[in-house]
Design an enzyme around this catalytic site. Structure first.
Site, PDB file in Angstrom:
ATOM      1  N   ARG A  97       0.833  -1.204   0.000  1.00 39.19           N
ATOM      2  CA  ARG A  97       0.000   0.000   0.000  1.00 39.19           C
ATOM      3  C   ARG A  97       0.869   1.256   0.000  1.00 39.19           C
ATOM      4  O   ARG A  97       0.565   2.226  -0.709  1.00 39.19           O
ATOM      5  CB  ARG A  97      -0.921  -0.002   1.224  1.00 39.19           C
ATOM      6  CG  ARG A  97      -1.651   1.320   1.407  1.00 39.19           C
ATOM      7  CD  ARG A  97      -2.557   1.334   2.619  1.00 39.19           C
ATOM      8  NE  ARG A  97      -3.179   2.643   2.777  1.00 39.19           N
ATOM      9  CZ  ARG A  97      -4.137   2.914   3.654  1.00 39.19           C
ATOM     10  NH1 ARG A  97      -4.572   1.965   4.472  1.00 39.19           N
ATOM     11  NH2 ARG A  97      -4.653   4.128   3.736  1.00 39.19           N
ATOM     12  N   ASN A 151     -10.418  -4.652  -0.860  1.00 41.19           N
ATOM     13  CA  ASN A 151     -10.335  -3.481  -1.726  1.00 41.19           C
ATOM     14  C   ASN A 151      -9.444  -3.696  -2.943  1.00 41.19           C
ATOM     15  O   ASN A 151      -8.568  -4.550  -2.921  1.00 41.19           O
ATOM     16  CB  ASN A 151      -9.802  -2.285  -0.925  1.00 41.19           C
ATOM     17  CG  ASN A 151     -10.911  -1.558  -0.185  1.00 41.19           C
ATOM     18  OD1 ASN A 151     -11.997  -1.372  -0.712  1.00 41.19           O
ATOM     19  ND2 ASN A 151     -10.639  -1.134   1.033  1.00 41.19           N
ATOM     20  N   CYS A 172     -18.892  -1.844   1.386  1.00 37.37           N
ATOM     21  CA  CYS A 172     -18.016  -0.754   1.786  1.00 37.37           C
ATOM     22  C   CYS A 172     -18.659  -0.088   2.997  1.00 37.37           C
ATOM     23  O   CYS A 172     -19.893  -0.086   3.124  1.00 37.37           O
ATOM     24  CB  CYS A 172     -17.863   0.239   0.634  1.00 37.37           C
ATOM     25  SG  CYS A 172     -16.812   1.659   1.011  1.00 37.37           S
ATOM     26  N   HIS A 202     -16.566   3.955  -3.839  1.00 39.84           N
ATOM     27  CA  HIS A 202     -15.707   5.128  -3.615  1.00 39.84           C
ATOM     28  C   HIS A 202     -15.891   6.193  -4.692  1.00 39.84           C
ATOM     29  O   HIS A 202     -15.010   7.022  -4.930  1.00 39.84           O
ATOM     30  CB  HIS A 202     -14.228   4.726  -3.509  1.00 39.84           C
ATOM     31  CG  HIS A 202     -13.925   3.987  -2.241  1.00 39.84           C
ATOM     32  ND1 HIS A 202     -12.655   3.554  -1.914  1.00 39.84           N
ATOM     33  CD2 HIS A 202     -14.732   3.586  -1.215  1.00 39.84           C
ATOM     34  CE1 HIS A 202     -12.695   2.933  -0.740  1.00 39.84           C
ATOM     35  NE2 HIS A 202     -13.949   2.942  -0.310  1.00 39.84           N
ATOM     36  N   TYR A 246     -14.557  10.203  -0.761  1.00 36.23           N
ATOM     37  CA  TYR A 246     -13.502   9.887  -1.735  1.00 36.23           C
ATOM     38  C   TYR A 246     -13.536  10.792  -2.964  1.00 36.23           C
ATOM     39  O   TYR A 246     -12.558  10.852  -3.717  1.00 36.23           O
ATOM     40  CB  TYR A 246     -13.602   8.414  -2.161  1.00 36.23           C
ATOM     41  CG  TYR A 246     -13.060   7.474  -1.122  1.00 36.23           C
ATOM     42  CD1 TYR A 246     -11.748   7.007  -1.178  1.00 36.23           C
ATOM     43  CD2 TYR A 246     -13.848   7.054  -0.055  1.00 36.23           C
ATOM     44  CE1 TYR A 246     -11.241   6.151  -0.212  1.00 36.23           C
ATOM     45  CE2 TYR A 246     -13.353   6.208   0.924  1.00 36.23           C
ATOM     46  CZ  TYR A 246     -12.050   5.760   0.828  1.00 36.23           C
ATOM     47  OH  TYR A 246     -11.542   4.919   1.796  1.00 36.23           O
TER      48      TYR A 246
END
Length: 429
Positions: A97, A151, A172, A202, A246
């Protein structure tokens, strides 16, 4: 008193996640409506699984519930005969990440876990792994529902939906948190509110807020600054919709990039520190509840979203939940198998999308662009095609040029080479 069905087996893929105590707490709170015989926590990291699973067992024991928690690294043992499989895995771990966040930022592009090139890289690594799990679910528990939190949830759910026979629903925590914020602002119970909600994971908007049949969104936009979530109020009024958080990455791109560049640490680096602290706390044999620190990890109300959905299926509730599922005509001009994030009626036969029809032009273009990017990303991951991957980045709204797309792609592929073997099998690609 109503008698609820007993779920014989729930499997959690990625059971070593620091989120697992949050999920365990959710099972405990819903014991009156969601009786579970066995929860299988499955993870490839045996040491981490023992730490997290140990806390989960202590929590269940303290609650005085008969639910058995079993820890395993064996897929078949985990999945065989499961009624529900909940997935929460991270291919490449938190270190992956951090790379996803830092590499795009080097080129002046948003570096984020699920949105833009970072989410793209995460999807490339994760799709083949989740399709492999989906194949095993079909083999060993063909009637199970796969509840996907992995995700980027929308992309992963679409890949599994299109390329496996698994019964999958993507989830989510953004919708349930938006609902909670609105209910708090109105000082009413969440169950009294119905959201007119549309979008992709998102990338979604609230078009209406219905309280006892009346749309109160216009009044709320006028008087409640807290609902703006940091957005310019003029933007909210211009859209006549509430965007999910987002969308900062799209509506405030330059500002977000500058803030990311100035930050001493990426969000991934901050989260890794929190995770390590959580794991140290989980080792304490006297700890019997999820620690307060877990709230800083993110994923608030993760268990609420997952277990209220499971309960709606098990208990045939015909409740409305906002989920990631194939469109099936709900949104006009989107293909039937495109996964969208929309309200659905959920009962024992699963989710049934509520027809939305046309979406406003001010959001339709962005939705189509991001959906095209998602579809190309899925194809790239499955084929190991650099050309498809480059096309995906090229059309993403956050990537400014072909030259930048090429550079970001080359860096991401090299950084995650050990997780992307298909991309390096042939120079022809």
């Amino acid at each position: 008193m109503r008698r609820f069905e007993v779920i014989m087996k729930v499997t959690v893929i990625g059971g070593g996640s620091t989120y697992t105590p949050e999920l365990t707490d959710g099972f405990i709170k819903r014991a009156g409506e969601l009786a579970v015989d066995t929860i299988m926590l499955m993870d490839i990291d045996e040491k981490r699984l023992e730490i997290v699973g140990g806390l989960a067992k202590r929590m269940m024991r303290k609650a005085g519930l008969p639910t058995k928690i079993v820890l395993t690294t064996d897929r078949r043992e985990a999945m065989e005969g499961a009624d529900f499989v909940i997935s929460s895995i991270r291919v490449g771990l938190m270190e992956g990440r951090i790379l996803d966040e830092r590499i795009p930022l080097k080129y002046g592009v948003v570096g984020q876990e699920t949105t833009g090139p970072g989410g793209f890289a995460m999807a490339l690594r994760t799709i083949p792994v989740m399709l492999d799990y989906a194949k095993d679910i079909v083999k060993w528990s063909p009637n199970a529902w796969l509840i996907n939190f992995t995700n980027p949830s929308g992309i992963i759910t679409e890949a599994v939906s299109k390329y496996s026979e698994a019964k999958v629903i993507g989830l989510c925590n953004v919708p349930i948190n938006m609902l909670g914020g609105i209910a708090k602002a109105l000082n009413v119970e969440e169950k009294k509110i119905l959201l007119d909600y549309v979008g992709l994971n998102h990338l979604s908007w609230i078009k209406g807020v219905y309280l006892e049949g009346k749309d109160v969104l216009p009044e709320m936009i006028e008087k409640m600054k807290e609902l703006a979530e940091g957005f310019d109020l003029e933007l909210i009024k211009t859209l006549h919709m509430i965007p999910n958080w987002y969308l900062h990455y799209y509506y405030d791109t330059e500002k977000v990039v500058e803030e990311m560049k100035k930050a001493k640490k990426t969000r991934g680096e901050e989260t890794l520190e929190i995770e390590n602290k959580c794991l140290e706390m989980y080792k304490d044999q006297n700890l019997e509840e999820k620690p307060k620190l877990l709230e800083k990890r993110g994923g608030a109300r993760y268990s609420d979203a997952a277990l209220s959905l499971v309960s709606a299926i098990v208990n045939n509730k015909n409740e409305i939940h906002i989920v990631n599922i194939p469109n099936k005509g709900a949104i006009k001009d989107f293909s039937n198998n495109a996964v969208v994030e929309i309200p659905a009626i959920v009962n024992s036969t699963g989710p049934h999308p509520i027809t939305i029809g046309e979406v406003p032009p001010e959001i339709e273009g962005l939705m189509h662009a991001v959906k095209a990017y998602e579809e190309l990303t899925i194809e790239a991951a499955i084929r190991g095609s650099r050309e498809m991957a480059l096309k995906a980045l090229l059309i993403h709204p956050l990537v400014p040029s072909f030259d930048v797309a090429k550079k970001i792609l080359d860096d991401l592929l090299e950084a995650h080479k050990k997780y992307l073997p298909k991309f390096f099998q042939s120079e022809l690609r």
